[in-house]
Motif scaffolding. Structure first.
Motif, PDB file in Angstrom:
ATOM      1  N   SER A  29     -48.083  70.040  41.196  1.00 25.78           N
ATOM      2  CA  SER A  29     -47.912  68.809  41.962  1.00 25.78           C
ATOM      3  C   SER A  29     -46.557  68.793  42.682  1.00 25.78           C
ATOM      4  O   SER A  29     -46.268  67.863  43.426  1.00 25.78           O
ATOM      5  CB  SER A  29     -48.015  67.596  41.036  1.00 25.78           C
ATOM      6  OG  SER A  29     -46.935  67.566  40.115  1.00 25.78           O
ATOM      7  N   PHE A  30     -45.764  69.833  42.446  1.00 24.82           N
ATOM      8  CA  PHE A  30     -44.469  69.961  43.099  1.00 24.82           C
ATOM      9  C   PHE A  30     -44.479  71.135  44.077  1.00 24.82           C
ATOM     10  O   PHE A  30     -45.161  72.119  43.873  1.00 24.82           O
ATOM     11  CB  PHE A  30     -43.367  70.193  42.056  1.00 24.82           C
ATOM     12  CG  PHE A  30     -43.334  69.179  40.966  1.00 24.82           C
ATOM     13  CD1 PHE A  30     -43.630  69.541  39.664  1.00 24.82           C
ATOM     14  CD2 PHE A  30     -42.997  67.871  41.236  1.00 24.82           C
ATOM     15  CE1 PHE A  30     -43.593  68.617  38.639  1.00 24.82           C
ATOM     16  CE2 PHE A  30     -42.962  66.923  40.219  1.00 24.82           C
ATOM     17  CZ  PHE A  30     -43.268  67.298  38.920  1.00 24.82           C
ATOM     18  N   ASN A  31     -43.701  71.021  45.124  1.00 28.56           N
ATOM     19  CA  ASN A  31     -43.541  72.132  46.048  1.00 28.56           C
ATOM     20  C   ASN A  31     -42.737  73.260  45.397  1.00 28.56           C
ATOM     21  O   ASN A  31     -42.943  74.433  45.682  1.00 28.56           O
ATOM     22  CB  ASN A  31     -42.829  71.684  47.322  1.00 28.56           C
ATOM     23  CG  ASN A  31     -43.563  70.576  48.029  1.00 28.56           C
ATOM     24  OD1 ASN A  31     -43.002  69.537  48.343  1.00 28.56           O
ATOM     25  ND2 ASN A  31     -44.849  70.768  48.278  1.00 28.56           N
ATOM     26  N   THR A  51     -41.405  78.458  43.847  1.00 30.04           N
ATOM     27  CA  THR A  51     -42.308  77.595  44.590  1.00 30.04           C
ATOM     28  C   THR A  51     -43.664  77.484  43.900  1.00 30.04           C
ATOM     29  O   THR A  51     -43.969  78.259  42.979  1.00 30.04           O
ATOM     30  CB  THR A  51     -42.518  78.118  46.011  1.00 30.04           C
ATOM     31  OG1 THR A  51     -43.297  79.330  45.941  1.00 30.04           O
ATOM     32  CG2 THR A  51     -41.195  78.400  46.693  1.00 30.04           C
ATOM     33  N   ASP A  52     -44.483  76.557  44.393  1.00 27.00           N
ATOM     34  CA  ASP A  52     -45.824  76.427  43.820  1.00 27.00           C
ATOM     35  C   ASP A  52     -46.648  77.685  44.045  1.00 27.00           C
ATOM     36  O   ASP A  52     -47.576  77.962  43.281  1.00 27.00           O
ATOM     37  CB  ASP A  52     -46.521  75.193  44.363  1.00 27.00           C
ATOM     38  CG  ASP A  52     -46.542  75.139  45.883  1.00 27.00           C
ATOM     39  OD1 ASP A  52     -47.113  74.181  46.434  1.00 27.00           O
ATOM     40  OD2 ASP A  52     -45.963  76.034  46.525  1.00 27.00           O
ATOM     41  N   LYS A  97     -39.217  69.320  43.137  1.00 30.16           N
ATOM     42  CA  LYS A  97     -39.235  68.798  44.512  1.00 30.16           C
ATOM     43  C   LYS A  97     -40.669  68.616  44.967  1.00 30.16           C
ATOM     44  O   LYS A  97     -41.510  69.502  44.794  1.00 30.16           O
ATOM     45  CB  LYS A  97     -38.498  69.773  45.434  1.00 30.16           C
ATOM     46  CG  LYS A  97     -38.500  69.385  46.901  1.00 30.16           C
ATOM     47  CD  LYS A  97     -37.739  70.422  47.710  1.00 30.16           C
ATOM     48  CE  LYS A  97     -37.741  70.084  49.184  1.00 30.16           C
ATOM     49  NZ  LYS A  97     -39.096  70.162  49.765  1.00 30.16           N
ATOM     50  N   ASN A  98     -40.934  67.454  45.568  1.00 29.66           N
ATOM     51  CA  ASN A  98     -42.242  67.174  46.134  1.00 29.66           C
ATOM     52  C   ASN A  98     -42.019  66.507  47.485  1.00 29.66           C
ATOM     53  O   ASN A  98     -41.724  65.320  47.551  1.00 29.66           O
ATOM     54  CB  ASN A  98     -43.050  66.272  45.203  1.00 29.66           C
ATOM     55  CG  ASN A  98     -44.445  66.035  45.726  1.00 29.66           C
ATOM     56  OD1 ASN A  98     -44.923  66.743  46.607  1.00 29.66           O
ATOM     57  ND2 ASN A  98     -45.126  65.041  45.175  1.00 29.66           N
TER      58      ASN A  98
END
Length: 114
Positions: A29-31, A51-52, A97-98
């Motif tokens: 759900s996060f970048n 990163t995701d 981070k999102n």
């Protein structure tokens, strides 16, 4: 979003520590998720992020010594630090981070003695 991190610690130069941070929701759900640190009298700086998609980035001061990884099933990210030197002494913060939103853990102290 909760980002509880493992306790840091005190080690001698040349030693190692592993920090972990388990998010309260899916890491996808996060970048990106990562670690920052702040030494006394200095600004907070990026240490590493993943990163995701699984790409990683490690800051130059710790490149070759620190490794970031994740466990998708546990929604956790890890920071393996080896070898440590006194300049690595700082409070380390887990970060997620999102988009334009940033989430922070409570910080954990890492102290490296010479």
């Amino acid at each position: 979003v909760q980002l509880p991190a493992s306790r840091g610690g005190s080690v001698q130069a040349g030693g190692s520590l592993r920090l972990s941070c388990a998010a309260s929701r899916s890491i996808f759900s996060f970048n990106a998720m990562g670690w920052y640190r702040q030494a006394p009298g200095k600004q907070r700086e990026l240490v590493a992020f993943i990163t995701d998609g699984g790409s990683t980035n490690v800051a130059d001061p710790v490149k070759g010594r620190f490794t970031i990884s994740r466990d998708d099933a546990k929604n956790a990210v890890f920071l393996q630090m080896n070898p440590l030197n006194p300049e690595d002494t700082a409070v380390y913060y887990c970060n997620a981070k999102n988009g334009m939103l940033y989430y922070w853990g409570q910080g954990t102290q890492v102290t490296v003695s010479s």
